[in-house]
Design a protein around this motif. Sequence first.
Motif, PDB file in Angstrom:
ATOM      1  N   VAL A  40      55.777  95.641 -80.338  1.00  0.00           N
ATOM      2  CA  VAL A  40      55.086  95.262 -81.684  1.00  0.00           C
ATOM      3  C   VAL A  40      54.614  96.601 -82.576  1.00  0.00           C
ATOM      4  CG1 VAL A  40      53.129  94.062 -82.807  1.00  0.00           C
ATOM      5  CG2 VAL A  40      54.523  93.098 -81.155  1.00  0.00           C
ATOM      6  N   GLY A  41      53.870  97.421 -81.640  1.00  0.00           N
ATOM      7  CA  GLY A  41      53.447  98.658 -82.347  1.00  0.00           C
ATOM      8  C   GLY A  41      54.515  99.423 -82.905  1.00  0.00           C
ATOM      9  N   PRO A  59      40.721  95.963 -87.752  1.00  0.00           N
ATOM     10  CA  PRO A  59      41.186  96.798 -86.637  1.00  0.00           C
ATOM     11  C   PRO A  59      42.381  96.346 -86.178  1.00  0.00           C
ATOM     12  CG  PRO A  59      38.739  96.046 -86.530  1.00  0.00           C
ATOM     13  CD  PRO A  59      39.435  95.151 -87.803  1.00  0.00           C
ATOM     14  N   VAL A  60      43.272  97.165 -86.014  1.00  0.00           N
ATOM     15  CA  VAL A  60      44.697  97.119 -85.212  1.00  0.00           C
ATOM     16  C   VAL A  60      44.574  96.428 -83.984  1.00  0.00           C
ATOM     17  CG1 VAL A  60      46.558  98.185 -84.123  1.00  0.00           C
ATOM     18  CG2 VAL A  60      45.475  99.123 -85.971  1.00  0.00           C
ATOM     19  N   GLY A  61      43.521  96.565 -83.019  1.00  0.00           N
ATOM     20  CA  GLY A  61      43.294  95.770 -81.767  1.00  0.00           C
ATOM     21  C   GLY A  61      43.090  94.270 -82.058  1.00  0.00           C
ATOM     22  N   VAL A  62      42.428  93.923 -83.066  1.00  0.00           N
ATOM     23  CA  VAL A  62      41.931  92.542 -83.532  1.00  0.00           C
ATOM     24  C   VAL A  62      43.216  91.974 -84.021  1.00  0.00           C
ATOM     25  CG1 VAL A  62      40.828  91.078 -85.041  1.00  0.00           C
ATOM     26  CG2 VAL A  62      39.791  92.927 -83.928  1.00  0.00           C
ATOM     27  N   TRP A  63      44.184  92.742 -84.752  1.00  0.00           N
ATOM     28  CA  TRP A  63      45.507  92.219 -85.331  1.00  0.00           C
ATOM     29  C   TRP A  63      46.392  92.035 -84.062  1.00  0.00           C
ATOM     30  CZ3 TRP A  63      50.329  94.536 -85.091  1.00  0.00           C
ATOM     31  CH2 TRP A  63      51.278  93.870 -85.768  1.00  0.00           C
ATOM     32  N   LEU A  64      46.537  92.934 -83.455  1.00  0.00           N
ATOM     33  CA  LEU A  64      47.659  92.825 -82.222  1.00  0.00           C
ATOM     34  C   LEU A  64      47.033  91.495 -81.265  1.00  0.00           C
ATOM     35  CD1 LEU A  64      49.918  94.016 -80.736  1.00  0.00           C
ATOM     36  CD2 LEU A  64      48.401  95.689 -79.724  1.00  0.00           C
ATOM     37  N   ALA A  65      45.839  91.757 -81.008  1.00  0.00           N
ATOM     38  CA  ALA A  65      45.375  90.564 -79.854  1.00  0.00           C
ATOM     39  C   ALA A  65      45.730  89.219 -80.451  1.00  0.00           C
ATOM     40  CB  ALA A  65      43.930  90.557 -79.783  1.00  0.00           C
ATOM     41  N   GLY A  66      45.637  88.955 -81.888  1.00  0.00           N
ATOM     42  CA  GLY A  66      46.136  87.901 -82.743  1.00  0.00           C
ATOM     43  C   GLY A  66      47.673  87.757 -82.569  1.00  0.00           C
ATOM     44  N   VAL A  67      48.266  88.559 -82.589  1.00  0.00           N
ATOM     45  CA  VAL A  67      49.664  88.704 -82.500  1.00  0.00           C
ATOM     46  C   VAL A  67      50.162  88.063 -81.252  1.00  0.00           C
ATOM     47  CG1 VAL A  67      51.873  89.792 -82.364  1.00  0.00           C
ATOM     48  CG2 VAL A  67      50.240  90.195 -84.407  1.00  0.00           C
ATOM     49  N   MET A  68      49.572  88.672 -80.199  1.00  0.00           N
ATOM     50  CA  MET A  68      49.854  88.509 -78.732  1.00  0.00           C
ATOM     51  C   MET A  68      49.455  86.959 -78.273  1.00  0.00           C
ATOM     52  SD  MET A  68      51.691  91.138 -77.949  1.00  0.00           S
ATOM     53  CE  MET A  68      51.921  90.473 -76.437  1.00  0.00           C
ATOM     54  N   HIS A  69      48.585  86.387 -79.014  1.00  0.00           N
ATOM     55  CA  HIS A  69      48.258  85.220 -78.860  1.00  0.00           C
ATOM     56  C   HIS A  69      48.881  84.239 -79.754  1.00  0.00           C
ATOM     57  CE1 HIS A  69      44.878  86.981 -76.691  1.00  0.00           C
ATOM     58  NE2 HIS A  69      45.190  86.122 -75.893  1.00  0.00           N
ATOM     59  N   ARG A  74      45.814  87.257 -91.296  1.00  0.00           N
ATOM     60  CA  ARG A  74      46.390  88.215 -92.426  1.00  0.00           C
ATOM     61  C   ARG A  74      45.543  89.521 -92.237  1.00  0.00           C
ATOM     62  NH1 ARG A  74      44.698  87.223 -98.649  1.00  0.00           N
ATOM     63  NH2 ARG A  74      46.149  88.742 -99.599  1.00  0.00           N
ATOM     64  N   ASP A  75      46.519  90.605 -92.871  1.00  0.00           N
ATOM     65  CA  ASP A  75      45.693  92.128 -92.632  1.00  0.00           C
ATOM     66  C   ASP A  75      45.769  92.669 -94.035  1.00  0.00           C
ATOM     67  OD1 ASP A  75      44.760  94.536 -92.140  1.00  0.00           O
ATOM     68  OD2 ASP A  75      46.423  95.004 -90.967  1.00  0.00           O
ATOM     69  N   THR A  76      44.845  92.337 -94.811  1.00  0.00           N
ATOM     70  CA  THR A  76      44.658  92.949 -96.031  1.00  0.00           C
ATOM     71  C   THR A  76      44.487  94.533 -96.063  1.00  0.00           C
ATOM     72  OG1 THR A  76      42.518  92.540 -96.585  1.00  0.00           O
ATOM     73  CG2 THR A  76      43.872  90.829 -96.942  1.00  0.00           C
ATOM     74  N   ARG A  77      45.408  95.161 -97.123  1.00  0.00           N
ATOM     75  CA  ARG A  77      45.408  96.567 -97.145  1.00  0.00           C
ATOM     76  C   ARG A  77      45.078  96.983 -98.558  1.00  0.00           C
ATOM     77  NH1 ARG A  77      47.209  99.217 -92.577  1.00  0.00           N
ATOM     78  NH2 ARG A  77      48.103  97.882 -91.087  1.00  0.00           N
ATOM     79  N   SER A  78      44.509  98.091 -98.692  1.00  0.00           N
ATOM     80  CA  SER A  78      44.183  98.591-100.073  1.00  0.00           C
ATOM     81  C   SER A  78      44.764  99.762 -99.914  1.00  0.00           C
ATOM     82  CB  SER A  78      42.731  98.351-100.337  1.00  0.00           C
ATOM     83  OG  SER A  78      41.638  99.380 -99.487  1.00  0.00           O
ATOM     84  N   VAL A  79      45.335 100.324-101.060  1.00  0.00           N
ATOM     85  CA  VAL A  79      45.874 101.825-101.110  1.00  0.00           C
ATOM     86  C   VAL A  79      44.566 102.505-101.928  1.00  0.00           C
ATOM     87  CG1 VAL A  79      47.582 102.983-102.142  1.00  0.00           C
ATOM     88  CG2 VAL A  79      48.218 100.855-101.375  1.00  0.00           C
TER      89      VAL A  79
END
Length: 80
Positions: A40-41, A59-69, A74-79
């Motif tokens: 995934v990474g 945090p990436v770890g939170v997002w990744l844990a969600g993906v793995m489960h 939603r990961d909102t990003r701002s430029v």
Amino acid sequence: MTTRRITLTLPEELVATAEHAVAAGHASSVSAYIAAAAEVGRAAAPFAEMMPNAESTMPVGVWLAGVMHGKRQRDTRSVV
């Protein structure tokens, strides 16, 4: 695919999550779980390179844990 044994040091909660996934039948082994997370990474890396100044609100770890489960978070990003 050729495999190679390595040693990793991980936070206890990540180890517990991986072991739980194995016990629940979501992964065949802790190694398979970690390999899937690494895939995934690796797949996400080109997108991160396209947005070098982006800041994640999750945090990436939170997002990744969600993906793995299997959760879609939603990961909102701002430029900046």
